[in-house]
Design an enzyme around this catalytic site. Structure first.
Site, PDB file in Angstrom:
ATOM      1  N   CYS A   1      -7.601   4.928   8.189  1.00  0.00           N
ATOM      2  CA  CYS A   1      -9.178   3.877   7.917  1.00  0.00           C
ATOM      3  C   CYS A   1      -9.690   4.148   9.199  1.00  0.00           C
ATOM      4  CB  CYS A   1      -8.636   2.723   7.688  1.00  0.00           C
ATOM      5  SG  CYS A   1     -10.052   1.605   7.644  1.00  0.00           S
TER       6      CYS A   1
ATOM      7  N   GLU B   1       0.864  -1.197   0.020  1.00  0.00           N
ATOM      8  CA  GLU B   1       0.058  -0.131   0.121  1.00  0.00           C
ATOM      9  C   GLU B   1       0.937   1.279   0.022  1.00  0.00           C
ATOM     10  OE1 GLU B   1      -3.056   0.286   3.039  1.00  0.00           O
ATOM     11  OE2 GLU B   1      -2.373   2.526   3.198  1.00  0.00           O
TER      12      GLU B   1
END
Ligand code: SF4
Length: 287
Positions: free
Chosen positions: A193, A124
């Site tokens: 997140c 990521e």
């Protein structure tokens, strides 16, 4: 002895979405190739492998016609390379990761040198750096920025989506306090997140109440490792397991209460097996 499961466990919406798209793609095209594991969980990868999804490490290893981008995303160079070969590209990048990629691109295009708080070798983070046009760096140690003799005049900070919020704040604080006198502008973006934040807060609360924490998730899952670190930071005995088979009877000896939490790419079936095994070991210990 109480054995408590966290309120929110199992797949997050980003993983559910990625697996649904992958399943639909296999249904339509038969065999497909994913660029790296579609999620960081071996049991899930194995199950989809049987359905027809093969994981390859690099774009040049893709031999078929359909390339699936995993939930943690890739850099734009990789997307361009796949498109230039005429492949059908199916992108399962999580919308939260996409937001972080866009933030990296926008900062870079606005003239900021991008600093990503994250593990430089995690896919990521590599992808996010690619979206920043490689005008930046990724690190978990603020000193690698603050110790630089010269700093770019504009710094943009963002985080790998699954990192610990407290550690991101410490990272930002450290850079702000030691670099503001040397730079013109510092921009901080919150790319964490919310699901991960909630799970981490719950895990910490649970770890403070119990004597043993079991954290279930893939060995390479960044969000699972963060959960385990968080439980350990509460001073609670913590074990990170991938499957129920790894749980040892000795761990339960002398415990008063057990808490179970999971990463975001763990199937319900594995969680059920873990709860069952703990229950069985608990009963056996009372006999
Ligand atoms: S943990 Fe968050 S960022 Fe990662 S896939 Fe799930 S929803 Fe997306």
């Amino acid at each position: 002895m109480d054995i408590e499961k966290a309120t929110e466990v199992g797949f997050c919406f980003g993983v559910k979405r990625a697996l649904r798209i992958l399943e639909e793609t296999i249904g339509e095209y038969g065999e497909v190739e994913t660029l790296g594991p579609v999620v960081h969980n071996q049991q899930v990868v194995d199950r989809f492998g049987q359905l027809g999804a093969k994981a390859v490490e690099k774009p040049n290893q893709i031999k078929g016609n359909v390339a699936v981008i995993p939930s943690h995303g890739v850099s734009p160079n990789v997307l361009e390379e796949l498109a230039s070969r005429g492949l059908k590209v199916v992108d399962t990048t999580c919308p939260n990761v996409r937001k972080a990629q866009s933030a990296a691109r926008d900062l870079s295009e606005s003239g900021f040198w991008v600093v990503i708080f994250g593990d430089p070798v995690h896919p990521e983070v590599k992808g996010m750096l690619g979206w920043a046009g490689y005008r930046g760096t990724a690190t978990l140690d603020s000193r690698s920025i603050t110790d630089l003799d010269e700093l770019p005049s504009r710094l943009g900070l963002l985080s790998q989506t699954t990192r610990n919020p407290t550690q991101y704040v410490d990272f930002v604080d450290s850079i702000a306090s030691s670099s503001l006198s040397r730079i013109d502008e510092l921009r901080i973006i919150n790319t964490l997140c919310n699901i991960t934040k909630r799970r981490q807060a719950d895990a910490l609360e649970m770890a403070r109440k119990v004597s043993l924490m079991i954290v279930v998730g893939g060995r390479h899952s960044a969000n699972t490792r963060c959960l385990a670190d968080m439980c350990l930071s509460a001073g609670t005995e913590t074990h990170h397991v991938e499957t129920a088979a790894e749980i040892e009877a000795a761990w339960l000896k002398g415990q008063t209460a057990i808490g179970v939490t999971t990463g975001t790419s763990i199937p319900d079936s594995v969680i059920d097996e873990v709860m069952l095994k703990l229950d069985e070991l608990n009963r056996a210990g009372q006999e």
